[in-house]
Every structure is written in C-alpha cells, then in structure tokens.
Write a protein that holds these residues in place. Structure first.
Motif, PDB file in Angstrom:
ATOM      1  N   GLU A 173      -4.669   7.225  -0.067  1.00 24.16           N
ATOM      2  CA  GLU A 173      -4.316   5.745   0.303  1.00 24.16           C
ATOM      3  C   GLU A 173      -4.484   4.948  -0.740  1.00 24.16           C
ATOM      4  N   ASN A 174      -3.826   4.097  -1.021  1.00 22.30           N
ATOM      5  CA  ASN A 174      -3.933   3.158  -2.244  1.00 22.30           C
ATOM      6  C   ASN A 174      -3.675   1.748  -1.888  1.00 22.30           C
ATOM      7  N   TYR A 218      -3.220  -2.245  -3.037  1.00 20.67           N
ATOM      8  CA  TYR A 218      -3.197  -3.173  -3.928  1.00 20.67           C
ATOM      9  C   TYR A 218      -2.900  -4.734  -3.444  1.00 20.67           C
ATOM     10  N   SER A 221       0.779  -1.353   0.138  1.00 21.65           N
ATOM     11  CA  SER A 221      -0.043  -0.123   0.165  1.00 21.65           C
ATOM     12  C   SER A 221       0.780   1.146   0.112  1.00 21.65           C
ATOM     13  N   ASN A 241      -8.169  -3.748  -6.048  1.00 22.19           N
ATOM     14  CA  ASN A 241      -7.563  -2.597  -5.914  1.00 22.19           C
ATOM     15  C   ASN A 241      -8.529  -1.778  -4.985  1.00 22.19           C
ATOM     16  N   SER A 242      -8.205  -0.891  -3.973  1.00 21.15           N
ATOM     17  CA  SER A 242      -8.903  -0.027  -3.236  1.00 21.15           C
ATOM     18  C   SER A 242      -8.233   1.389  -2.821  1.00 21.15           C
ATOM     19  N   LEU A 243      -9.176   2.226  -2.765  1.00 22.55           N
ATOM     20  CA  LEU A 243      -8.400   3.488  -2.655  1.00 22.55           C
ATOM     21  C   LEU A 243      -9.288   4.614  -1.596  1.00 22.55           C
TER      22      LEU A 243
END
Lengths: 162, 585
Positions: B232-233, B235, B217, B265-267
C-alpha cells in the motif's frame, strides 16, 4: 426529551408486536482470508451454525479455538458449521493467516476488522460464542471462555443436530 | 407533548400492523461503576439497540458517562446509523466505521478500551454490481477528542475536527487472487494550535490551524495458497491555512511558518509464507507523514503535516496481551517511523505452538541543533537505508518475543520471553552546559501460565516477572578538571525497577470464576526503595448466558494501557471497587 421518549415507546411497542423468523443480523457479507466477500447467512443454510469471535491477541479465544476445531471435525458431517470471525484490527491482521495455517484449523474464517458484525449482536467483547439452529434462530450466546465451556456447547449442538 | 404522544401511538400502530412480522430487535446494556480512594470514581452506561427490517438495519447507542473511566464525560446518543445491504448496492448514513486496505489511507474506528473514536458522521455508498470491479464513495464530518498518542502529555484537552470526501475503486477477479485498488481522499482538517507566548511553560490554545490534504493511494494484494502479499502506498499533498501566523511575544511580533511541507509519502507492505506447520510473516513500514525537527515535534500542535485524524496505519509491532509487558511497549510514531517485523509460527501439534517475533523501528531522520542566538536551526540527516537505524539519534526501538504454548492432555501451558530496548529521548543541543542528553530503556518480561481443567473445573496460575531499566546520559564539558570546553564528561544515571505479578484463578463453567491477583513492585537501583503491593480479587459471574457480572475489589496499579497503537494513562485503584454488568436481549 419528547423525541427520545417517543422513540423509546415506539421501539418497545414494536418489540411487543414483533416476530422474526431467523436472525437478520446474519444478513451481512464479510471478507475471507483470500479477500472474497461472503454472506454469513449462507453458512447457516441447512446447518446448525456456531459463530466464534476471536483475535490473535486474545488468549482465552485461542484456548477455545482448539476445542472448536475438535467439535467441527466431530460434527461437521452431521450438520454443524463452525464459523470463526476474526476481530483483529488492520494492525495485527497480517498475523491471522499465519496463525490459522500453522495451527491447521480447517473451519472457515471471516474477517471483521471494524467490529461491525460483532456490534450486530450488541457486544464488543471477546471471546463471544453464538449458536443458531437450522432456522437461523439464536439458541445460545456466551461471553468469555472458561475451561469446560466446550462441554456445554457440545450438549447444545447434540440437541440441535438431532 | 400530547400531540407528539398521539403521533407516536398512531405511528406505532401503523408500523406494527404493517411491519411487525418482519422486524427484529436486539439490544444490550453495559453498566460500569468504580470507586476508590482519592479521585478514582466513574459511572458509565452504554446501551445499544439493533433494529432490522428486511435489508435495512438501524443501530442506536446511548452513553452516559459522568465521570467517565477514561476521556471526557458524555451524555446522549453516541452512535446512530441506518444501513441498507442489497445485492447490487450497500449504503450507510450516520456514523461510519470503515477501513481501506490496511488503514494507511483511511481507517475510521471506535475503540472503547482507549476511548479513541474517529468515526465519521456522514454517508458511505458501495456499488457491487460487477464481479471484476467494486466502487465506493464516502463523505462526512468527524472529530477526535483527547489525543493521547503523544504521551507523556502536558497538553490541554484538544479536539481535532475534519471533513472528508473520498472514492475507491477495486479491481478484482481478472487474475483471480490479485486485487488492485485506487483511492482518493480530500480532507479539511481543523486543529487547535498552541503558543507559549504569555505564560512560559503553560500552553494555551490560541487559534485554529486549517489544512487541506489531498491523498491519492494505491494498493495491490495477492492471496495464494502458499504466499500472500499486500502493498500500500499513500502520497499526500498538504496546504495549510494560514501559511504564516503572527503573534505577540514579549512585546514583539513573532511568526510561525506553516508552509514548510507540501508533499509526503508513506508505504506499508506485508508478506506471508505458509508451509504446512510453518508460517512466516514479514511486515514493513515507512511512514513519512511528517518528518520534522525536535522543536516542531515538541510544539505538537504547530505541525500542519501531521497525518489526518482519519488515518491509522498498522503498528508493525506485536500486540501484547500481558499486563506488565504492555506497560513498557514502544509507542509508535505514525507520523515518522520506519521499521519491520518478522514472525515465525511453528505448530507440529496441539502439544506445541512455538512463536518467534522480532520488530525493529527508528525515525526516518536524525537532527542536530546548529542554533545560533535565539533562532533554532536544525541540521537533518536522512536515513540512508530502507531499514531502520540502530544509531541513537534516530531513536531506535526493538523487541524480541520468543515463546511456546500448548496442551498436554488437560493441562495448558504458556511461557514467553519478551525483551525490548528503545531510545526514548535524544537531544543534540550544544550549549555551554550540555552537549548531548539521552534517555534509553530496557525491559525484560517473562509471562507464563499453567491451567488444569477437569470437566467443568479449571484451576490456573499465571505470572509475570519484569525488570525495567531506564538510563539517562548527559554529556557535558568537564569543568571540574579543566577549563577547556572540549573536554567532555559523561554523567550516567541508571534506574532499575522490578515488578512481579501473580494470579490464581478457579473457574466453574459456565457459572463463575474467581481470581486473586498480587502485583509487587520495587525500585532497586540507584537506591533500594520500599516494596509496593497491589492486591485484588476479581469475580466473574455468568448470571445467565446473556447476563454477566464482573466485580473487582482491592488495589490495582495504574500506568499506560496501549491498544492498537493508541495509549492511554490508566488510573490506579487504591482500595476500591469496580463493577461491570453486561446484559443482552
């Protein structure tokens, strides 16, 4: 069972013998609204320290904060520090700064999103108020807020800053 | 026994002599008891002990809950850790609660209010020698009992176990208000999974599904005097074990395929603008941990892509502090949700603090059933915008909160309006009987409070008015007028319920407060129902500054209680009592 008994006896006896100058629970670093890590104990240096635990979703906490701001303005120059510890989790943390800024609160704010600092005072509920004298000894603790609590707090502060 | 007692005494005498001058102890005890008509009964005690010696800190918490207020019974040491806090490094061994960034990569916490606990039992080490970079490593095992987030739940109690190792590096103070962090987490997650093979309708635990998740991340945050932002990302790479699971289904072998998803993937992003008496806050989320079809979603346990139990990202909804309003809040799907939240705060003085908050979310994809025969086939339609959709197949939800509060001399007032709407169910499953079915809800709540304080006396009146509507729509072939299956009819069933909550409270600081509470509820559509009343009295007594007794007697309506995006069903009390004693030393 024997182990638990031994531990309990040990703790009780140590407690009987123990004496501590100041409160080591204050030896903790927390982040401020800018992300800087600060020692809580530094706020107690040569000052009477009032610590108030609050969160943006806690209605009684927000009622109390207005009174704490007034106390801070009144006694700041006479040796009082009001330290506000925010207990919002990461889910509502983004609202903390906007709430503080829009209400123009000037006392320092530190963030305790995991509740670790609150746990050091063996408590998990808020609003929770603590007062420490200049030696770092805990003089007052109070759970909850009722109208008029601020008058009791002011009396204690007046005694301590003399 | 004798030898251990001797050993304990020798140890005590030695330790007392050597360390007594520096040891500091504090503790607490919280006892709760409840009893009422029916099954309502619980008894719980939570005792905590803190011990400090120089830079060392020991924490112990003992729990007795049998039966508990929520969750499962437990008796024993619930939490214990040893912590060292030095200038250069910090470590903790035992139970760990920590959060990286805003919790998208790692968020370990223990919430007593909802009995949610995903703390890790392991080690956590932070190295802080340099001003411009900080590093930390973490590792251990954890488990989460009774996940309630998929309410309404007909699933049996479950336990998700995980072990993880991770590291984080934060770069700061190079460009002062800017901070950049990188982290990496490796985890092994073991979850029970269920199959309705032998008892259709009854879900049974059959086996354990293991997934290895690797989660790198990235975070960036800036904190200026006017503008703050955080991004914030995360993977993620997932490897399920087994990839396929074979089982017997009505005499034939069937297969579950777990190998569908590999990467997600989330952000999350947040922006704050602070201008004197105005503050604006905008939050954005795009959680795509597990975007899956309705069949896999229903068979909750067969989802290897579900986020690990150690993740708990922000809700991007406002935490509601009102009893009635929080009962009908949107339940967040942290695995599959896109949305935003905007909040404006305006406070010209103590007399007025105005707040407007708008949140909207939907799922990342809509699914239509194109099944033929026994096999389920779903067609996916991805959301095309960076914003949530308002179309029903995407299960949209929104909430608008407008309110004001302030002081007028010794009078405190508060008035809010909360409006929300959401699509709770949507099934696009064409068959000979139904083409489409959906369930929507609308809720309007108006909470308010007036409190007058005179020296140590306080007198308050609080109320909440709520109207809650649920609409169920079914679209089906209209065989009453024609034989053509393409001629469709819509069947709509609307249910309207109103609830009113009224509370009077008197307090005398700092000694006691007494509150009288009445909640009235009545169904008015489609047929008028009987009015139901819940009456209760609550007394809070501060025996000393360190001892507080709370007593509730009467009836209290049950329902869903949500805190930090986690929801639990709260049992109703029928003619019962609830006592809580908090003591600290």
């Amino acid at each position: 069972m024997r182990k638990i008994l031994s531990i309990l006896v040990f703790i009780l006896l140590v407690f009987t013998f123990s004496y501590a100058a100041g409160n080591p629970a204050l030896n903790m670093r927390l982040k401020d609204l800018k992300g800087k890590s600060l020692s809580v104990k530094k706020f107690n240096k040569d000052n009477v320290l009032l610590i108030s635990f609050w969160a943006t979703w806690c209605s009684p906490c927000k009622k109390e904060m207005l009174h704490l701001q007034k106390l801070y303005e009144k006694y700041q120059d006479k040796g009082l520090t009001v330290l506000s510890i925010n207990e919002d989790s990461q889910r509502s943390m983004s609202k903390v700064k906007s709430y503080i800024k829009s209400h123009k609160y000037t006392f320092p704010i530190l963030l305790d999103p995991e509740g670790s600092f609150l746990k050091r005072f063996t408590n998990e509920a808020i609003p929770f108020t603590l007062i420490f004298n200049k030696k770092g000894e805990k003089i007052y603790s109070h759970l909850g807020y009722m109208p008029g609590d601020e008058k009791e707090i002011e009396k204690i502060i007046l005694k301590l800053i003399k | 026994m004798k030898s251990s007692i001797k050993f304990a005494f020798v140890a005590i005498l030695l330790c007392s002599t050597i360390f007594a001058q520096d040891i500091y102890l504090s503790g607490s005890s919280q006892t709760k008891y409840g009893q009422g008509k029916g099954d309502y009964q619980f008894i719980e005690n939570l005792s905590s002990l803190n011990m400090y010696w120089e830079n060392f800190y020991i924490y112990l918490q003992y729990e007795y809950s049998n039966p508990p207020e929520f969750g499962l019974p437990y008796t024993g040491i619930r939490k214990r850790w040893l912590e060292y806090d030095g200038e250069v490094f910090w470590f903790r061994v035992g139970h760990l609660q920590t959060m990286w960034g805003r919790g998208l990569a790692l968020n370990l916490f223990d919430d007593q209010l909802t009995d949610y606990d995903n703390t890790l039992d392991g080690f956590h080490f932070k190295y802080n020698k340099f001003d411009y970079f900080k590093s930390e490593i973490i590792g251990g095992k954890g488990k989460v009992r009774n996940i309630y987030t998929d309410i309404p739940s007909d699933r049996p109690n479950r336990e998700d176990k995980f072990k993880l190792f991770g590291g984080r590096l934060e770069i700061a103070n190079i460009i002062d208000p800017l901070r950049i962090s990188f982290s990496y987490i490796w985890s092994e997650n073991k979850s029970p999974f269920y199959i309705e093979a032998y008892n259709p309708g009854k879900i049974e635990i059959f086996d354990t599904l293991t997934t290895i998740q690797e989660t790198p991340s990235f975070e960036i945050s800036y904190s200026g005097s006017v503008i703050d932002f955080h991004f914030e990302n995360v993977y993620r790479h997932i490897k399920p074990n087994p990839d396929f699971y074979e089982y017997e289904h009505f005499g034939k072998m069937d297969t579950v395929n777990f190998s569908g998803k590999k990467y997600t993937n989330s952000l999350y992003g947040s922006l704050n603008i602070n201008l004197n008496m105005f503050s604006v806050m905008v939050d954005y989320k795009k959680y795509g941990f597990d975007i899956t079809n309705p069949e896999e979603r229903r068979l909750f346990s067969r989802r290897p892509g579900r986020m690990g139990a150690y993740l708990n990202p922000p809700t991007v909804y406002k935490e509601l502090e009102w009893t009635l309003a929080s009962r009908h809040a949107h339940i967040i799907d942290f695995n599959d949700e896109i949305g935003y939240q905007c909040e404006l705060q305006f406070s010209p003085g103590d007399y007025l603090s105005l707040m407007v908050n708008y949140s909207k979310s939907s799922r990342n994809a809509a699914w239509s059933d194109t099944s033929s025969g026994m096999e389920s086939i779903f067609q996916k339609e991805k959301i095309e915008s960076i914003f949530p959709s308002s179309e029903e197949p995407f299960m949209p939800a929104w909430e608008l909160i407008v309110g004001a509060e302030g002081w007028w001399n010794d009078l405190f007032y508060k008035l809010y309006f909360i409006n929300n709407a959401m699509t709770k169910e949507y099934h696009d499953t064409p068959n000979q009987f139904t083409k489409r079915s959906l369930e929507k809800s609308k809720c309007f709540t108006m909470p308010g409070e007036i409190e007058y304080s005179l020296r140590k006396h306080g007198l308050a009146v609080a109320f909440e008015f709520q109207n809650y509507t649920v609409t169920k729509e079914t679209i089906m072939p209209d065989f009453t007028t024609t034989d053509d299956p393409d001629d469709l009819a819509t069947n709509v069933l609307e249910t309207l319920e109103y609830s009113r909550l009224l509370q009077f409270k008197y307090s005398y600081s700092p000694v006691f407060s007494i509150g009288l509470i009445r909640e009235i509820s009545r169904q008015v559509e489609p047929v008028k129902g009987d009015t139901k009343n819940w009456d209760g009295v609550e007394v809070v007594l501060n025996i000393t500054g360190n001892n507080q007794l709370t007593l509730f007697a009467g009836s209290e309506r049950g329902g869903i209680r949500c805190s930090s995006g986690i929801c639990v069903p709260v049992p109703a009390i029928e003619q019962g009592i609830r006592i809580s004693l908090n003591s600290r030393f």
